[in-house]
Design a protein around this motif. Structure first.
Motif, PDB file in Angstrom:
ATOM      1  N   GLN A  90       0.823  -1.208   0.000  1.00 10.08           N
ATOM      2  CA  GLN A  90       0.000   0.000   0.000  1.00 10.08           C
ATOM      3  C   GLN A  90       0.858   1.260   0.000  1.00 10.08           C
ATOM      4  O   GLN A  90       0.483   2.277   0.562  1.00 10.08           O
ATOM      5  CB  GLN A  90      -0.967   0.016   1.189  1.00 10.08           C
ATOM      6  N   ASP A  91       2.031   1.179  -0.603  1.00 13.34           N
ATOM      7  CA  ASP A  91       2.867   2.364  -0.709  1.00 13.34           C
ATOM      8  C   ASP A  91       2.453   3.161  -1.946  1.00 13.34           C
ATOM      9  O   ASP A  91       1.552   2.766  -2.677  1.00 13.34           O
ATOM     10  CB  ASP A  91       4.356   1.992  -0.738  1.00 13.34           C
ATOM     11  N   ILE A  92       3.122   4.272  -2.174  1.00 12.00           N
ATOM     12  CA  ILE A  92       2.741   5.177  -3.271  1.00 12.00           C
ATOM     13  C   ILE A  92       2.836   4.475  -4.627  1.00 12.00           C
ATOM     14  O   ILE A  92       2.027   4.724  -5.512  1.00 12.00           O
ATOM     15  CB  ILE A  92       3.558   6.487  -3.229  1.00 12.00           C
ATOM     16  N   LYS A  93       3.784   3.575  -4.776  1.00  9.20           N
ATOM     17  CA  LYS A  93       3.929   2.855  -6.049  1.00  9.20           C
ATOM     18  C   LYS A  93       2.739   1.929  -6.287  1.00  9.20           C
ATOM     19  O   LYS A  93       2.295   1.765  -7.413  1.00  9.20           O
ATOM     20  CB  LYS A  93       5.224   2.049  -6.077  1.00  9.20           C
ATOM     21  N   ASP A  94       2.218   1.309  -5.232  1.00 10.23           N
ATOM     22  CA  ASP A  94       1.025   0.471  -5.378  1.00 10.23           C
ATOM     23  C   ASP A  94      -0.207   1.312  -5.672  1.00 10.23           C
ATOM     24  O   ASP A  94      -1.152   0.838  -6.282  1.00 10.23           O
ATOM     25  CB  ASP A  94       0.762  -0.334  -4.105  1.00 10.23           C
ATOM     26  N   MET A 130       8.539  12.966  -0.993  1.00  8.35           N
ATOM     27  CA  MET A 130       9.829  12.272  -1.137  1.00  8.35           C
ATOM     28  C   MET A 130       9.928  11.080  -0.196  1.00  8.35           C
ATOM     29  O   MET A 130      10.465  10.034  -0.560  1.00  8.35           O
ATOM     30  CB  MET A 130      10.981  13.243  -0.925  1.00  8.35           C
ATOM     31  N   GLY A 131       9.394  11.223   1.030  1.00  6.84           N
ATOM     32  CA  GLY A 131       9.406  10.110   1.973  1.00  6.84           C
ATOM     33  C   GLY A 131       8.587   8.934   1.465  1.00  6.84           C
ATOM     34  O   GLY A 131       8.998   7.777   1.562  1.00  6.84           O
ATOM     35  N   MET A 132       7.401   9.237   0.894  1.00 11.26           N
ATOM     36  CA  MET A 132       6.558   8.163   0.342  1.00 11.26           C
ATOM     37  C   MET A 132       7.229   7.503  -0.855  1.00 11.26           C
ATOM     38  O   MET A 132       7.151   6.288  -1.027  1.00 11.26           O
ATOM     39  CB  MET A 132       5.192   8.714  -0.052  1.00 11.26           C
ATOM     40  N   MET A 133       7.899   8.299  -1.693  1.00 13.82           N
ATOM     41  CA  MET A 133       8.598   7.739  -2.850  1.00 13.82           C
ATOM     42  C   MET A 133       9.732   6.812  -2.406  1.00 13.82           C
ATOM     43  O   MET A 133       9.904   5.723  -2.956  1.00 13.82           O
ATOM     44  CB  MET A 133       9.152   8.858  -3.729  1.00 13.82           C
ATOM     45  N   ALA A 134      10.508   7.249  -1.413  1.00 15.66           N
ATOM     46  CA  ALA A 134      11.619   6.433  -0.910  1.00 15.66           C
ATOM     47  C   ALA A 134      11.100   5.123  -0.327  1.00 15.66           C
ATOM     48  O   ALA A 134      11.662   4.048  -0.595  1.00 15.66           O
ATOM     49  CB  ALA A 134      12.413   7.218   0.130  1.00 15.66           C
ATOM     50  N   GLN A 135      10.025   5.191   0.448  1.00 11.50           N
ATOM     51  CA  GLN A 135       9.452   3.976   1.036  1.00 11.50           C
ATOM     52  C   GLN A 135       8.934   3.049  -0.057  1.00 11.50           C
ATOM     53  O   GLN A 135       9.137   1.841  -0.016  1.00 11.50           O
ATOM     54  CB  GLN A 135       8.326   4.323   2.000  1.00 11.50           C
ATOM     55  N   GLY A 136       8.282   3.613  -1.068  1.00 13.60           N
ATOM     56  CA  GLY A 136       7.774   2.813  -2.171  1.00 13.60           C
ATOM     57  C   GLY A 136       8.888   2.099  -2.922  1.00 13.60           C
ATOM     58  O   GLY A 136       8.778   0.914  -3.238  1.00 13.60           O
ATOM     59  N   MET A 137       9.962   2.811  -3.191  1.00 12.07           N
ATOM     60  CA  MET A 137      11.088   2.191  -3.902  1.00 12.07           C
ATOM     61  C   MET A 137      11.733   1.104  -3.042  1.00 12.07           C
ATOM     62  O   MET A 137      12.077   0.035  -3.541  1.00 12.07           O
ATOM     63  CB  MET A 137      12.124   3.250  -4.299  1.00 12.07           C
ATOM     64  N   ALA A 138      11.888   1.377  -1.751  1.00 13.43           N
ATOM     65  CA  ALA A 138      12.469   0.369  -0.854  1.00 13.43           C
ATOM     66  C   ALA A 138      11.601  -0.889  -0.825  1.00 13.43           C
ATOM     67  O   ALA A 138      12.117  -2.007  -0.872  1.00 13.43           O
ATOM     68  CB  ALA A 138      12.633   0.948   0.551  1.00 13.43           C
ATOM     69  N   ASN A 139      10.288  -0.715  -0.773  1.00 16.85           N
ATOM     70  CA  ASN A 139       9.382  -1.870  -0.783  1.00 16.85           C
ATOM     71  C   ASN A 139       9.514  -2.670  -2.068  1.00 16.85           C
ATOM     72  O   ASN A 139       9.488  -3.900  -2.051  1.00 16.85           O
ATOM     73  CB  ASN A 139       7.932  -1.424  -0.606  1.00 16.85           C
TER      74      ASN A 139
END
Length: 145
Positions: A90-94, A130-139
């Motif tokens: 459920q991150d920004i990428k999803d 930027m925080g959501m993007m970083a978390q999405g990429m890490a996931n």
């Protein structure tokens, strides 16, 4: 309208099968929250001059609505920037690549109310973005390992 054909819409909150009690309060059954709420986080106006539009849709169905991870992945397919994952993070990428109208049509939902707001970006919202993007990429990287 400013439809983004590269990223699609971002799903900020999605809940199914809500009902109203006789006193006007909402009843949200356990397990009906498909996407927990994520607030607005647009880029600053000097980087992205157009304010972001956030649309709130209330729809009705004739019975229970089942929205699956596969449904959400299918909605992402037309968008080049959407990284179709398992939808569990459920991150920004999803959440990129959402299409509310297609979901309404696929599930046979009738719109009963709509509202929207436009939000311009600030440094604070850019930091959240930027925080959501970083978390999405890490996931996504973790899911490939």
């Amino acid at each position: 309208m400013h439809d983004d054909t590269y990223f699609g819409q971002v799903r900020h909150w999605l809940v199914a099968n809500i009902s109203a009690n006789t006193d006007g309060t909402l009843s949200i059954p356990a397990g009906s929250g498909i996407s927990p709420y994520v607030g607005p986080a647009p880029l600053p106006n000097y980087l992205y001059a157009r304010p972001h539009r956030y649309v709130f849709i209330l729809a009705r169905s004739s019975g229970p609505v089942d929205i699956t991870s596969e449904d959400l992945r299918d909605l992402q397919r037309p968008y080049a920037a959407a990284m179709s994952g398992n939808q569990d993070a459920q991150d920004i990428k999803d959440r990129w690549g959402f299409n509310a109208q297609k979901l309404l049509e696929q599930k046979g939902l009738d719109v009963v109310g709509v509202n929207f707001m436009r939000v311009g970006g600030t440094l604070r919202s850019a930091a959240a973005n930027m925080g959501m993007m970083a978390q999405g990429m890490a996931n996504k990287v973790r899911s490939m390992i």
